[in-house]
Design a protein around this motif. Structure first.
Motif, PDB file in Angstrom:
ATOM      1  N   THR A  44      27.186  43.326  37.852  1.00 26.29           N
ATOM      2  CA  THR A  44      28.028  42.787  36.825  1.00 26.29           C
ATOM      3  C   THR A  44      27.991  40.795  37.453  1.00 26.29           C
ATOM      4  N   VAL A  45      28.596  40.040  36.644  1.00 27.55           N
ATOM      5  CA  VAL A  45      29.231  39.277  36.691  1.00 27.55           C
ATOM      6  C   VAL A  45      30.370  39.238  35.096  1.00 27.55           C
ATOM      7  N   ALA A  46      31.339  38.878  36.497  1.00 27.94           N
ATOM      8  CA  ALA A  46      32.595  38.871  35.122  1.00 27.94           C
ATOM      9  C   ALA A  46      33.111  36.973  35.302  1.00 27.94           C
ATOM     10  N   THR A  47      33.241  36.705  34.092  1.00 27.79           N
ATOM     11  CA  THR A  47      34.057  35.281  33.936  1.00 27.79           C
ATOM     12  C   THR A  47      35.673  35.082  32.836  1.00 27.79           C
ATOM     13  N   ALA A  48      36.128  34.463  33.721  1.00 23.19           N
ATOM     14  CA  ALA A  48      37.534  34.781  33.113  1.00 23.19           C
ATOM     15  C   ALA A  48      37.655  32.964  32.656  1.00 23.19           C
ATOM     16  N   HIS A  49      38.359  33.287  30.706  1.00 24.24           N
ATOM     17  CA  HIS A  49      38.091  31.516  30.395  1.00 24.24           C
ATOM     18  C   HIS A  49      39.457  31.631  29.796  1.00 24.24           C
ATOM     19  N   TRP A  50      40.521  30.621  29.856  1.00 23.66           N
ATOM     20  CA  TRP A  50      41.836  30.400  29.930  1.00 23.66           C
ATOM     21  C   TRP A  50      41.922  28.847  29.699  1.00 23.66           C
ATOM     22  N   SER A  51      43.101  28.874  29.099  1.00 20.84           N
ATOM     23  CA  SER A  51      43.541  27.035  28.501  1.00 20.84           C
ATOM     24  C   SER A  51      44.989  26.843  28.348  1.00 20.84           C
ATOM     25  N   PRO A  52      46.025  26.781  29.065  1.00 17.91           N
ATOM     26  CA  PRO A  52      47.612  26.552  28.955  1.00 17.91           C
ATOM     27  C   PRO A  52      47.877  25.812  27.897  1.00 17.91           C
ATOM     28  N   SER A  53      47.309  25.393  27.213  1.00 15.72           N
ATOM     29  CA  SER A  53      47.330  25.019  26.199  1.00 15.72           C
ATOM     30  C   SER A  53      47.294  25.332  24.864  1.00 15.72           C
ATOM     31  N   THR A  54      46.302  26.072  24.889  1.00 22.10           N
ATOM     32  CA  THR A  54      46.067  27.574  24.029  1.00 22.10           C
ATOM     33  C   THR A  54      46.663  28.399  23.688  1.00 22.10           C
TER      34      THR A  54
ATOM     35  N   GLN B 262      39.647  26.414  31.416  1.00 30.03           N
ATOM     36  CA  GLN B 262      39.353  26.522  32.866  1.00 30.03           C
ATOM     37  C   GLN B 262      38.944  27.497  32.299  1.00 30.03           C
ATOM     38  N   SER B 263      38.302  28.221  33.810  1.00 31.03           N
ATOM     39  CA  SER B 263      37.244  29.245  34.251  1.00 31.03           C
ATOM     40  C   SER B 263      37.120  28.965  35.402  1.00 31.03           C
ATOM     41  N   ALA B 264      36.772  30.750  35.747  1.00 34.01           N
ATOM     42  CA  ALA B 264      36.499  31.242  36.979  1.00 34.01           C
ATOM     43  C   ALA B 264      35.475  32.646  36.969  1.00 34.01           C
ATOM     44  N   SER B 265      34.478  32.498  38.461  1.00 37.43           N
ATOM     45  CA  SER B 265      34.099  34.185  37.953  1.00 37.43           C
ATOM     46  C   SER B 265      33.629  34.685  39.107  1.00 37.43           C
ATOM     47  N   THR B 266      33.191  36.245  38.841  1.00 36.80           N
ATOM     48  CA  THR B 266      33.398  37.172  39.923  1.00 36.80           C
ATOM     49  C   THR B 266      32.099  37.373  39.640  1.00 36.80           C
ATOM     50  N   THR B 267      31.073  37.784  40.685  1.00 30.43           N
ATOM     51  CA  THR B 267      29.512  38.563  40.499  1.00 30.43           C
ATOM     52  C   THR B 267      30.443  39.707  41.735  1.00 30.43           C
ATOM     53  N   LEU B 268      29.572  41.157  41.084  1.00 30.93           N
ATOM     54  CA  LEU B 268      29.423  42.916  42.349  1.00 30.93           C
ATOM     55  C   LEU B 268      28.331  42.845  42.553  1.00 30.93           C
ATOM     56  N   PRO B 269      28.564  43.596  43.745  1.00 32.85           N
ATOM     57  CA  PRO B 269      26.876  44.051  44.290  1.00 32.85           C
ATOM     58  C   PRO B 269      26.542  44.744  43.270  1.00 32.85           C
TER      59      PRO B 269
END
Length: 267
Positions: free
Chosen positions: A174-184, A164-171
């Motif tokens: 700057t772009v930051a994207t979190a990536h994660w996986s419960p199984s790993t 899964q992933s989710a992103s946020t963009t600052l004014p």
């Protein structure tokens, strides 16, 4: 050819250092195993990154001598014997020598069957030579051709069925994207455009869980503000991944000393 052998050839290809036979073997293996192209990209990206980032310097003469001394220790295949010419023989009058085609069949244990081990040494020597040319002492051979741990973690997450992933963009863009996986059990933050900090400051990662921040490591973006950082510890469902600016080395008391400069909600 197995995948490890192909990875060795990919290194030589990136350095433009393969023999004609090895280049042909490399191209045939890639055509038959297109899923191995990650080794091609990794080798090419590593060489490009080093050549762009490191100023050339003159290596100590002792290093060059040591390298070539080690290469000279490799077993050498004997050259094919050539009959001695009769005294006074006129080569021009004799015309071109007949060409005898060699068979491609190679018995097990022959010189060609053993060549993959030597080729691994060639990849090491070629990599070391590239380091000498591009900047002695700047990186190790392992760093040059092995992906960083954060990149490996990101690849594992992306391959997981529950990635899964989710992103946020600052004014400021700057772009930051979190990536994660419960199984790993792993999570990675990828940033683009993070502002540079003073030398006595660092970015620190946090899991914010039920309003409680949990320290998850520090990171330093490159000159373009890009970073791929693994978060220490296991992420829980619904955690917010936040970043604060802390003293070099991270928060001294394990709690944020400033407000987050970015936060990525994962739920």
């Amino acid at each position: 050819m197995n995948e490890r052998d192909f990875a060795d050839l990919a290194v030589g290809h990136a350095l433009h250092a393969l023999s004609e036979a090895d280049e042909r073997a490399y191209q045939e293996a890639l055509a038959g195993n297109p899923h191995w192209d990650s080794h091609v990209r990794d080798a090419a990206d590593a060489v490009a990154a080093i050549s762009a980032a490191v100023e050339p310097v003159e290596p100590p003469p002792s290093v060059r001598a040591s390298l070539f001394a080690r290469i000279s220790d490799l077993p050498q295949e004997p050259a094919a014997s050539v009959p001695a010419a009769a005294e006074g023989e006129d080569f021009a009058a004799a015309g071109p020598a007949p060409v005898v085609a060699k068979s491609d069949a190679v018995p097990a244990g022959s010189a060609r069957a053993r060549s993959w081990g030597a080729r691994r040494w060639f990849a090491l020597a070629a990599s070391f030579a590239a380091v000498l040319v591009l900047g002695f002492g700047a990186v190790t051979v392992g760093q040059l051709f092995s992906p960083p741990a954060a990149v490996v973690a990101l690849q594992e997450i992306e391959k997981a069925p529950d990635a899964q992933s989710a992103s946020t963009t600052l004014p400021d863009g700057t772009v930051a994207t979190a990536h994660w996986s419960p199984s790993t059990g792993r999570s990675v933050l990828v940033t683009d455009g993070m502002p540079a900090l003073e030398s006595d400051k660092t970015y620190e990662l946090w899991f914010v869980r039920d309003q409680t921040p949990i320290a998850a490591g520090t990171f330093t973006p490159d000159a373009d503000g890009n970073a791929t950082a693994v978060l220490d510890g296991e992420m829980h469902a619904g955690d917010v991944i936040a970043v604060t600016i802390e003293p070099a080395g991270g928060s001294p008391d394990g709690t944020p000393s400033t407000a987050p400069v970015l936060a990525v909600a994962t739920a």
